[in-house]
Motif scaffolding. Structure first.
Motif, PDB file in Angstrom:
ATOM      1  N   SER A 102      24.699 -25.230  44.455  1.00 18.64           N
ATOM      2  CA  SER A 102      24.942 -26.109  45.600  1.00 18.64           C
ATOM      3  C   SER A 102      26.228 -25.723  46.327  1.00 18.64           C
ATOM      4  CB  SER A 102      25.021 -27.563  45.125  1.00 18.64           C
ATOM      5  OG  SER A 102      25.227 -28.439  46.215  1.00 18.64           O
ATOM      6  N   ALA A 103      27.290 -25.433  45.562  1.00 20.48           N
ATOM      7  CA  ALA A 103      28.551 -25.011  46.179  1.00 20.48           C
ATOM      8  C   ALA A 103      28.381 -23.683  46.918  1.00 20.48           C
ATOM      9  CB  ALA A 103      29.637 -24.894  45.113  1.00 20.48           C
ATOM     10  N   THR A 104      27.614 -22.779  46.330  1.00 18.01           N
ATOM     11  CA  THR A 104      27.360 -21.491  46.995  1.00 18.01           C
ATOM     12  C   THR A 104      26.581 -21.697  48.290  1.00 18.01           C
ATOM     13  OG1 THR A 104      27.360 -20.347  44.867  1.00 18.01           O
ATOM     14  CG2 THR A 104      26.288 -19.224  46.709  1.00 18.01           C
ATOM     15  N   ARG A 105      25.655 -22.646  48.270  1.00 10.54           N
ATOM     16  CA  ARG A 105      24.874 -22.940  49.479  1.00 10.54           C
ATOM     17  C   ARG A 105      25.770 -23.475  50.595  1.00 10.54           C
ATOM     18  NH1 ARG A 105      22.132 -27.642  51.179  1.00 10.54           N
ATOM     19  NH2 ARG A 105      20.387 -27.200  52.595  1.00 10.54           N
ATOM     20  N   ILE A 106      26.706 -24.352  50.256  1.00 13.74           N
ATOM     21  CA  ILE A 106      27.639 -24.879  51.262  1.00 13.74           C
ATOM     22  C   ILE A 106      28.482 -23.754  51.843  1.00 13.74           C
ATOM     23  CG2 ILE A 106      29.638 -26.386  51.595  1.00 13.74           C
ATOM     24  CD1 ILE A 106      28.473 -28.218  49.447  1.00 13.74           C
ATOM     25  N   ARG A 107      28.943 -22.862  50.977  1.00  8.13           N
ATOM     26  CA  ARG A 107      29.760 -21.740  51.456  1.00  8.13           C
ATOM     27  C   ARG A 107      28.936 -20.795  52.332  1.00  8.13           C
ATOM     28  NH1 ARG A 107      31.684 -21.999  45.845  1.00  8.13           N
ATOM     29  NH2 ARG A 107      33.775 -22.951  45.864  1.00  8.13           N
ATOM     30  N   LYS A 108      27.672 -20.602  51.978  1.00  8.58           N
ATOM     31  CA  LYS A 108      26.840 -19.705  52.792  1.00  8.58           C
ATOM     32  C   LYS A 108      26.609 -20.284  54.186  1.00  8.58           C
ATOM     33  CE  LYS A 108      24.290 -16.948  49.426  1.00  8.58           C
ATOM     34  NZ  LYS A 108      22.945 -16.557  48.910  1.00  8.58           N
ATOM     35  N   GLN A 109      26.437 -21.594  54.260  1.00  8.24           N
ATOM     36  CA  GLN A 109      26.294 -22.225  55.583  1.00  8.24           C
ATOM     37  C   GLN A 109      27.551 -22.024  56.423  1.00  8.24           C
ATOM     38  OE1 GLN A 109      25.352 -26.264  54.424  1.00  8.24           O
ATOM     39  NE2 GLN A 109      23.149 -25.878  54.389  1.00  8.24           N
ATOM     40  N   ARG A 110      28.704 -22.144  55.795  1.00  6.19           N
ATOM     41  CA  ARG A 110      29.959 -21.867  56.501  1.00  6.19           C
ATOM     42  C   ARG A 110      30.059 -20.394  56.881  1.00  6.19           C
ATOM     43  NH1 ARG A 110      34.562 -21.661  52.438  1.00  6.19           N
ATOM     44  NH2 ARG A 110      33.446 -19.695  52.087  1.00  6.19           N
ATOM     45  N   MET A 112      27.728 -18.269  57.477  1.00  2.00           N
ATOM     46  CA  MET A 112      26.828 -17.910  58.583  1.00  2.00           C
ATOM     47  C   MET A 112      27.531 -18.115  59.924  1.00  2.00           C
ATOM     48  SD  MET A 112      23.141 -19.452  57.337  1.00  2.00           S
ATOM     49  CE  MET A 112      22.403 -19.104  58.920  1.00  2.00           C
ATOM     50  N   LYS A 113      28.239 -19.241  60.042  1.00  2.00           N
ATOM     51  CA  LYS A 113      28.965 -19.511  61.290  1.00  2.00           C
ATOM     52  C   LYS A 113      30.132 -18.545  61.468  1.00  2.00           C
ATOM     53  CE  LYS A 113      27.799 -24.411  60.824  1.00  2.00           C
ATOM     54  NZ  LYS A 113      28.323 -25.784  60.615  1.00  2.00           N
ATOM     55  N   LEU A 114      30.841 -18.270  60.369  1.00  4.40           N
ATOM     56  CA  LEU A 114      31.970 -17.338  60.459  1.00  4.40           C
ATOM     57  C   LEU A 114      31.502 -15.925  60.784  1.00  4.40           C
ATOM     58  CD1 LEU A 114      34.175 -18.523  57.445  1.00  4.40           C
ATOM     59  CD2 LEU A 114      34.455 -19.066  59.864  1.00  4.40           C
ATOM     60  N   THR A 115      30.343 -15.553  60.229  1.00  2.00           N
ATOM     61  CA  THR A 115      29.808 -14.222  60.535  1.00  2.00           C
ATOM     62  C   THR A 115      29.442 -14.113  62.008  1.00  2.00           C
ATOM     63  OG1 THR A 115      28.920 -14.049  58.278  1.00  2.00           O
ATOM     64  CG2 THR A 115      28.005 -12.563  59.935  1.00  2.00           C
ATOM     65  N   PRO A 457      31.120 -11.839  56.337  1.00  2.00           N
ATOM     66  CA  PRO A 457      30.004 -10.886  56.508  1.00  2.00           C
ATOM     67  C   PRO A 457      29.589 -10.212  55.205  1.00  2.00           C
ATOM     68  CG  PRO A 457      31.707 -10.549  58.185  1.00  2.00           C
ATOM     69  CD  PRO A 457      32.289 -11.452  57.152  1.00  2.00           C
ATOM     70  N   LEU A 458      30.532 -10.112  54.246  1.00  2.00           N
ATOM     71  CA  LEU A 458      30.237  -9.413  52.998  1.00  2.00           C
ATOM     72  C   LEU A 458      29.570 -10.310  51.970  1.00  2.00           C
ATOM     73  CD1 LEU A 458      33.489  -7.269  52.587  1.00  2.00           C
ATOM     74  CD2 LEU A 458      31.257  -6.550  53.465  1.00  2.00           C
ATOM     75  N   THR A 459      29.495 -11.627  52.227  1.00  2.00           N
ATOM     76  CA  THR A 459      28.841 -12.514  51.263  1.00  2.00           C
ATOM     77  C   THR A 459      27.346 -12.236  51.164  1.00  2.00           C
ATOM     78  OG1 THR A 459      28.660 -14.203  52.996  1.00  2.00           O
ATOM     79  CG2 THR A 459      30.529 -14.369  51.491  1.00  2.00           C
ATOM     80  N   TRP A 460      26.784 -11.547  52.146  1.00  2.00           N
ATOM     81  CA  TRP A 460      25.370 -11.166  52.084  1.00  2.00           C
ATOM     82  C   TRP A 460      25.184  -9.934  51.210  1.00  2.00           C
ATOM     83  CZ3 TRP A 460      23.619 -15.374  53.990  1.00  2.00           C
ATOM     84  CH2 TRP A 460      24.275 -16.006  55.049  1.00  2.00           C
ATOM     85  N   PRO A 463      27.521  -7.425  45.560  1.00  2.00           N
ATOM     86  CA  PRO A 463      28.149  -6.327  44.800  1.00  2.00           C
ATOM     87  C   PRO A 463      29.295  -5.661  45.552  1.00  2.00           C
ATOM     88  CG  PRO A 463      25.746  -6.193  44.672  1.00  2.00           C
ATOM     89  CD  PRO A 463      26.062  -7.222  45.702  1.00  2.00           C
ATOM     90  N   VAL A 464      29.142  -5.507  46.877  1.00  2.00           N
ATOM     91  CA  VAL A 464      30.214  -4.913  47.678  1.00  2.00           C
ATOM     92  C   VAL A 464      31.440  -5.818  47.668  1.00  2.00           C
ATOM     93  CG1 VAL A 464      30.881  -4.128  49.985  1.00  2.00           C
ATOM     94  CG2 VAL A 464      28.561  -3.711  49.141  1.00  2.00           C
ATOM     95  N   LEU A 465      31.205  -7.127  47.782  1.00  2.00           N
ATOM     96  CA  LEU A 465      32.313  -8.074  47.777  1.00  2.00           C
ATOM     97  C   LEU A 465      32.993  -8.100  46.413  1.00  2.00           C
ATOM     98  CD1 LEU A 465      33.724 -10.042  49.652  1.00  2.00           C
ATOM     99  CD2 LEU A 465      32.196 -11.834  48.853  1.00  2.00           C
ATOM    100  N   ASP A 466      32.210  -7.984  45.336  1.00  2.00           N
ATOM    101  CA  ASP A 466      32.806  -7.923  43.999  1.00  2.00           C
ATOM    102  C   ASP A 466      33.669  -6.686  43.839  1.00  2.00           C
ATOM    103  OD1 ASP A 466      31.545 -10.260  43.323  1.00  2.00           O
ATOM    104  OD2 ASP A 466      29.884  -9.307  42.261  1.00  2.00           O
ATOM    105  N   PHE A 467      33.228  -5.567  44.413  1.00  2.00           N
ATOM    106  CA  PHE A 467      33.988  -4.320  44.312  1.00  2.00           C
ATOM    107  C   PHE A 467      35.304  -4.409  45.070  1.00  2.00           C
ATOM    108  CE2 PHE A 467      35.082  -0.169  46.185  1.00  2.00           C
ATOM    109  CZ  PHE A 467      35.288   0.558  45.032  1.00  2.00           C
ATOM    110  N   LEU A 468      35.259  -4.954  46.280  1.00  2.00           N
ATOM    111  CA  LEU A 468      36.471  -5.014  47.107  1.00  2.00           C
ATOM    112  C   LEU A 468      37.402  -6.155  46.694  1.00  2.00           C
ATOM    113  CD1 LEU A 468      34.969  -4.346  50.659  1.00  2.00           C
ATOM    114  CD2 LEU A 468      36.227  -2.750  49.222  1.00  2.00           C
ATOM    115  N   GLY A 469      36.825  -7.303  46.376  1.00  2.00           N
ATOM    116  CA  GLY A 469      37.658  -8.473  46.127  1.00  2.00           C
ATOM    117  C   GLY A 469      37.886  -8.812  44.675  1.00  2.00           C
ATOM    118  N   GLY A 470      37.225  -8.111  43.755  1.00  2.00           N
ATOM    119  CA  GLY A 470      37.355  -8.457  42.349  1.00  2.00           C
ATOM    120  C   GLY A 470      36.397  -9.573  41.964  1.00  2.00           C
TER     121      GLY A 470
END
Length: 551
Positions: A102-110, A112-115, A457-460, A463-470
């Motif tokens: 549920s928390a991930t879903r809220i962040r994804k909605q945010r 989408m707008k930021l992207t 944009p990287l939340t989609w 794996p790329v986000l895990d590599f760059l951000g830890g």
């Protein structure tokens, strides 16, 4: 499915209510909504295992605690080739995972707008966006703590010089022509996008903190995950997610637990006390021989008597209804990185069948193999304290041994029970400057807006986000409850509850065993004497480390 589970009926809406609404469950679920630093999770780890934080390649993409926790729990507990889980006694792990979704879903909605904002202001004015991102990354690198809080003297001077140079070039550029005007716009447009993004981030932060606070206050915050409800048979992803959530609950109900040496039974806590009654089986006076009986006969009598623990001759609070179950205990190494659950015809939905439990109880008492224990478990303090007393009966040659051991799992670490606090600072009053007033600050700071917008944009591409951000790697063998559990002995009343439960359980076990021995013509005099000695010893019981032998 290949593992033979039947998850019928079909699509159902996962609910976060009823039995799952306990203090421990809600505290762990609240971690999915938190916005504090990820490094705080290391302070909450127990002796059962330490979480590993992979450092980011670029600190601008580093996740906070809620983002990393939600991602790590989902990958570990819903992955297709995941390892077996340790039961989380006192909690509902499916509810916790649902809140992570549920928390991930809220962040994804945010996001989408930021992207969309990044596309509008980032693609058209890409050079300016890169300059601003570089400036914020440089600020984080030159900060005193490496996270953007406070600037060192050299860092402040360098950023001031760079800002002065940027302002100088903007003024000196010609006022006509496309490129000079574009140069000015690429600096100003990202600022407009940042202001817009700030409103989006602030609104989401308020919603996340309300969920965080609501869980800890027992407000019954529901996890909204419509993606786990398939609308038609062709929605394979939704059906797979629904089945994986159901699989978590099925594994939680397994009657197989794992003993990891000094760590105790994983999920139940360390063994803090042990009481053993062992005497020879001799015929009672006037009896030619003992009537044949097996360990299972003794265990079954103990099981029936333990189910009456909640009854008392006096009208007092007394025991709540305990959970009395047969457990199969499998040994694993102290440093084992994984466990494996038994498979075969005698296993159904992670449960060892009754006939196999009886066989193990009677036959596997010496040498290699799993062992049988009868457990009486009390879940107290809204799931914050789990008291388990395990009973095993063995017969070797002419000696009958009845062993009772105590295990206790304490409350979840205090990190998970802290409520969100508003961001404030004290400022001097304008007129009465010797007095101060509390000023409320926005939940989202400028650098946090940049971090969220850069990550969006990287939340989609996780794996790329895990590599760059830890990322956060959870300790193994993993169970949501025991990994972040404190010891109960630091809490006076919890310690009292654990110690007080041992005496009535021990005496009930002995009384049930004596009745079986008497029925089968066994001389119980020496058993009775030994039982009285143990009853005296348990009067002054103290917690110890029963699994740490002094060799």
């Amino acid at each position: 499915m290949a593992d033979g589970f039947d998850f019928s009926p079909g699509a159902q809406v996962p609910l976060s209510g009823s039995a799952g609404q306990t203090a421990a469950t809600q505290a762990l679920a609240s971690a999915a909504y938190r916005d504090c630093l990820l490094t705080k999770i290391s302070d909450a780890d127990s002796e059962s295992g330490k979480s590993e934080i992979k450092k980011p390649k670029l600190s601008l993409f580093a996740p906070n605690l809620g983002e990393a926790f939600s991602r790590a729990v989902q990958v570990r507990m819903l992955g297709g080739d995941r390892k077996p889980l340790i039961q989380s006694f006192g909690t509902e792990p499916q509810t916790i995972v649902e809140h992570c979704l549920s928390a991930t879903r809220i962040r994804k909605q945010r996001d989408m707008k930021l992207t969309l904002l990044m596309v509008l202001f980032g693609v058209v004015f890409l050079p300016g966006v890169l300059l601003w991102l570089g400036a914020f990354q440089l600020r984080k690198m030159l900060s005193k703590d490496g996270a953007g809080a406070g600037l060192s003297l050299i860092g402040g001077l360098l950023l001031t010089v760079l800002a002065g140079l940027g302002l100088f070039f903007m003024i000196k550029l010609p006022l006509n022509g496309f490129w000079p005007m574009y140069g000015r716009a690429m600096i100003i447009a990202p600022m407009i996008g940042w202001w817009w993004a700030k409103q989006i981030c602030e609104k989401t932060a308020v919603a996340m903190r309300e969920a965080w606070k609501g869980l800890l206050e027992g407000g019954g915050v529901a996890a909204k995950i419509p993606e786990a409800v398939p609308q038609d048979p062709n929605q394979i992803a939704a059906e797979t997610l629904r089945q994986n959530l159901a699989k978590i609950s099925a594994e939680q109900k397994s009657n197989v637990v794992f003993y990891a040496g000094p760590k105790g039974i994983l999920g139940m806590g360390t063994r803090w006390g042990s009481w053993q009654l062992a005497e020879d089986l001799t015929p009672a006076p006037g009896t030619a021989e003992i009537h044949p009986f097996r360990s299972w006969d003794v265990i079954r009598a103990i099981h029936d008597r333990l189910r009456l623990l909640e009854r008392s001759p006096l009208h007092t609070g007394g025991f709540p209804a305990p959970s009395v179950r047969h457990w199969i205990v499998s040994p694993v190494g102290e440093k084992a990185a994984a466990v494996s659950r038994p498979e075969g015809t005698h296993v159904e939905a992670f449960q060892i069948r009754g006939h196999e439990i009886e066989r193990i109880c009677n036959e596997q008492q010496f040498g290699s193999g799993n062992r049988h224990y009868l457990g009486v478990q009390f879940v107290l303090w809204d799931g914050q304290l789990v008291i388990t007393l395990m009973i095993t009966v063995t017969v070797l040659h002419e000696t009958l041994r009845i062993e009772v051991t105590g295990h206790a799992l304490g409350p979840v670490n205090g990190l998970f029970t802290t409520k969100p606090e508003p961001k404030t600072k004290d400022v001097a009053k304008v007129i009465k400057f010797w007095e101060t007033r509390t000023q409320h600050l926005p939940l989202i700071e400028p650098q946090e807006v940049v971090r969220l917008t850069a990550r969006a944009p990287l939340t989609w591409f996780p794996p790329v986000l895990d590599f760059l951000g830890g990322k956060l790697t959870l300790p193994e063998p993993f169970g949501l409850r025991h990994v972040w559990a404190d010891k109960p002995w630091r809490h006076r009343f919890m310690a009292d509850d654990a110690l007080r439960a041992a005496t009535p359980v021990l005496r009930t076990v002995h009384a049930a065993a004596m009745s079986v021995l008497q029925e089968n013509g066994v001389d119980t005099e020496r058993f009775t004497n030994r039982s009285l000695v143990l009853s005296g010893m348990i009067q002054g019981v103290e917690p110890g480390k029963a699994d740490e032998y002094n060799a």
